[in-house]
Design an enzyme around this catalytic site. Structure first.
Site: not given
Ligand code: GLN
Length: 192
Positions: A77, A133, A170, A172
């Site tokens: 992410c 997310i 994610h 994890e």
């Molecule tokens: N949108 C977040 C970012 O720009 C990333 C979100 C996440 O790691 N769950 O860093």
């Protein structure tokens, strides 16, 4: 074999727990010298702007770039954003280690978190339950980058480039250890 997890911000504890469940030594990384004797590194999800800012303040950008050039590194992410070569934003510090273009705010506001089952290349068994997310997606890959998973609409959410791995979701935050196990296999492969 020792794997580090960048512990500036975000979901680093969960990664450490999963690596330990698999029987590997896992340590938190906050300072450049803590990269010295690591065989692999995970960059967790969180907020990529914060991770980039703290990494700059702690003098970690150049050491992390050097690390990712030679040793296995996996970004999840925000970690995927941080590993990318192009995120379309010049001011945000990134490592530029992977030949991918990433769109940080790919899902906008209306659907910024969701879960779905993904077919991931190289993972045996059931589809992987993936938690997204405020997730990014990969909008372009250069030669040498393998696409490991796509959403039903075709958007790319997992890629591998040699020793480098990036996932938009994610792993994890589930109890599925398969992706952590395959990253550990990549790490083991570099030690043989
Ligand atoms: N949108 C977040 C970012 O720009 C990333 C979100 C996440 O790691 N769950 O860093």
């Amino acid at each position: 074999m020792k794997i580090g997890v960048l512990a500036l911000q975000g979901a680093f504890i969960e990664h450490i727990k999963m690596l330990r469940q698999l029987g590997f030594e896992a340590v938190e990384v906050r300072l450049p010298h803590q990269l010295d004797r690591l065989d692999g590194l995970i960059i967790p999800g969180g907020e990529s702007t914060t991770i980039g800012k703290l990494a700059s303040e702690y003098g970690l950008i150049a050491p992390l770039r050097r690390f990712a050039r030679t040793r296995p590194t996996w970004g999840t992410c925000a970690g995927m954003i941080f590993l990318a070569k192009d995120i379309g934003i010049d001011e945000q510090p990134i490592l530029g280690a992977m030949d991918i273009t990433v769109d940080r705010n790919a899902f906008g506001r209306q659907i910024d978190s969701f879960e779905t089952d993904l077919q991931i290349a190289g993972l045996a068994g059931a589809p992987f339950h993936a938690v997204f997310i405020r997730a990014p997606v990969v909008t372009a890959v250069e030669p040498g980058v393998d696409v490991l998973a796509r959403l039903d609409d075709g958007r790319i959410v997992a890629v591998r480039q040699g020793r480098l791995l990036a996932t938009a979701f994610h792993p994890e935050l589930t109890d599925d250890l398969r992706l952590h196990a395959s990253f550990c296999d990549i790490v083991k492969g570099t030690l043989d």
